[in-house]
Design a protein around this motif. Sequence first.
Motif: not given
Lengths: 500, 489
Positions: A51, A54, A101, A357, A465
């Motif tokens: 994070w 990110f 992510l 993803s 996410v």
Amino acid sequence: MNFFNFFENDFLVVFPELFIATVIIFLLSYGVIFSTSEYYKSPALAVNVSWLSFFTLGIALLLCINNSSSSMIIFNNMLIINPFTTLIKAFILLSSMACILISMNYLDYQRINTFEYSLLILLSVLGMLCLVSTYDLLSLYLAVELMSLSFYILAAYKRNSEFSGEAGLKYFILGAFSSGLLLFGSSILYGFTGMTNFEDIAKLLLGLGTISDPLSYNGIVIGILFVSIALLFKVAAAPFHMWSPDVYEGSPTPVTAFFSSVPKVALLALYLRLFFYTFYDFIAVWQDLLLLCAMISMVWGSIAALSQTRIKRLMAYSGIVNVGYMLIGIASGTITSVVGLLVYLFIYVVMTIGFFSFILGTQNYKTKGLNVYLLDLTNLGKTNIVLGLAVSLILFSMIGLPPLAGFFGKMYLFFAAMNSNLYTVAILGVMSSVVAAFYYIRLIKLMFFEMSSKRFTLYKQMDQVNAYVLSISLFLLLIFFVSSDALLLSCHRIGLFLFL
Amino acid sequence: MFQFPSILLSLITLPLLAILVILVIPETRSELVKGVSLWTSIIVFLISLFLWLSFDLSTPKYQFVEPFFSVPYSNINVFIGVDGISLFFVILTTFLIPLCLLASWDSIKFSIKEYNIAFLLMGSLLICVFTVLDVLFFYIFFEAILIPMFLVIGIWGSRERKIRASLQFFVYTLVGSVLMLLAILTIYAQTGTTDIQVLQTLSFSQELQIVFWLAFFASFAVKVPMLPVHLWLPEAHSEAPTAGSVILAGILLKMGGYGFLRFSIPIFPDASIYFTPLVYTLSAIAVIYTSLTTLRQVDMKRLIAYSSVAHMGFVTIGMFTMNIQGIEGSIFLMLSHGIVSSALFLCVGVVYDRHKTRIINYYSGLTVAMPVYSLIFLFFILANMGLPGTSSFVSEFMVLAGAFKSNIFITVLIATGGVWGAAYSLWLYNRTAFGNIRLTYITNFQDIDRREFFVFLPCVILVLVMGIYPEVFLNVMHASVQNLVEQVQ
């Protein structure tokens, strides 16, 4: 004169890079101190640092687009900053953010607790940012190495997996080999021209085609060929693609997602700089090489992908085919082809990140792992029709069916090829896209058309996410038909800056 | 007559709005989903009739023209509009979509929402195909229909073989059309425009025309389909769900014919004349060969599918006669075939819904058990073989009259098609409707219900009207076809 005063303005322009470099050092010390601290019971910092990375990239993105100077050549003509590099960098940062992510869910349940994962991604992003703005053969080599060395470690990141180790080693050996070629080509160029700066070389080559000095002419040609081949290794264009299926297969899946999307952007931006600026007057030399590689990549990639049974290997071959299309864009050598290439790159990265993803977000209920085989997707259309439709729309876009974005990417590239009278390669390209349609269609077929509903995979609920990333990328693919103005406009603009 | 300001645009956007509405309806309320989609498509059909009412018969120009789309940096400004050639394709589309939805009212058991969305989407895309006045965007919509159709065949098809069928459908179409894409891109690179109104005023050199014509031909020939590439059609038609077959036979095949009329003939007139012998030969072979092939089919849908190939052979011959009778006859045949073969597929669908088989041998003596159905089936069988008084007779007659002016030998050859048509049509009807009831296979019979009757009724009326007073339809085409013929000569 004080050293820092000397480069005062230069440091302002490379603020995003400096920021990332500083944050890497801070995050390293943060991780080392806290993950080993007995007081805090040695916490697993992987997701936490992810994070933080990110947000680091997010801030770097802000710094990048609010750059203080729009056009500058800095550090003794080592790096160049102009709107072209700024936009490409912004895109690299955005897609790396998406890659971080979508990998967090994986890090979490695969119990990859070491925090260095996202730091390595930060390091390679730093390398790529430098790579985009290189203006000298020396800085080119340094940036490529910074990027590649992080990649070797990332490929081997899953320490307890033999595949991962194998992938890292293979990647390292072939990567080092190609870096050697790059260095060799650069030194030949330096030997025959006496210069390493892109601008100087471009000016020298400008009239060289007419000078009757066969020795230095041939030397420069060999230098250009070596540099080009080394870079073709890096983007995994056939016949220099041998490493890519194994590396993609062996690396941890989030790393595969990263490899297959972001470095392509940086490397193709570098291609644009090299071939459209530095070596442009030797177009007769590199155009044939690139066209040949494009044709081999498209044909071999689409044929070899037909017999794959694993998703990641399939994506590796699909990446090879796509690199083939992108090379058409480079080889066409016009402003139209630059726009086509940039649009295609953007769409390709969106499609790849969307697909990964999905792969990274769905976890098999029984094996507690990701989908490895194509057969794991069987009957997805019946167990979860919304997810199935979303994935199949991404696959339809990869095939290149209108009105999805993938079609327009291909259309702009083939239009550029037609504009430059490259008919053979365009016909071969569309034909290979038909062959490529087979293996994407096979996935859709497995998901929807399976008659027996006995064979299916139960998934855990998709990670939130990842679901967001998937839906954003799908939205971008669908909306392209309706409003592509912004993307086309900016691609056109930065394409112009490449020539200025 | 009054004119709607954006009548075409509303035809395109209404189904899309309905899709948005359907998306938010929960899966469990399937009746509501069906109702919304059916009523939307009926409203779209009624609106499309206004096109016909306020159509100006005296001009060959495009009417109801309005801006649709524009691409930055490219000189591509897309308009939509209809002329005498495309008007009836639009109305045929809007006419068949509600029939499709009504015909599959009960037979689709799962994923009802997605099914309705697919059909509304196809309806909208097909109207785009027939109205858009731009080659590139024609290609885009032409290809976009692949996605919903591929999924409809693959998901709601009935047997294991549907996978093969949908793959064949997909790949044949894709191979054909990528060549057309390259040709379109080359045209754009050379002329700087893809607007057909501009392209029709240009003339390419003969060599270029031949190359472009072949590239377009590769795509349209697969879609029509012409002989060597017709193999996908029997597969796709027989494996698709009933409504899917109706759309395929009723409209999707017509996109190929429409493409010839809209692009190949007016933009590449020299090449069209150059290649007329090729088209004649392939079509004549198609008429005779596929008619004979129908005789040995055991699957009812495959039989009708092969008969579609034969009829489309008539269509392509009519188009390339390059005279008014031939071209009007081919357009009229496409309309007539769009209704007749759709109705035949619906007829097969009726017995398939009841007995879950399409094998001809299972059925016998349906006249005894299902009298109303048998009557309707007979009517469409007779229409299919071109009985005077039905629309097929008028259109086949016009095609033959046009072909007679152009090439007597071919006319004689394809005139035998009437005989073959009678052979397979009557034999199909004979085997299924007459004879003894085979109680060994099938024990329960039920005649058509009210819903099915109202699906067939408009088709029956239309076929009769088109057969008895075709001038209502033909006078719309006269000006445009006249203009087309003048362009070629």
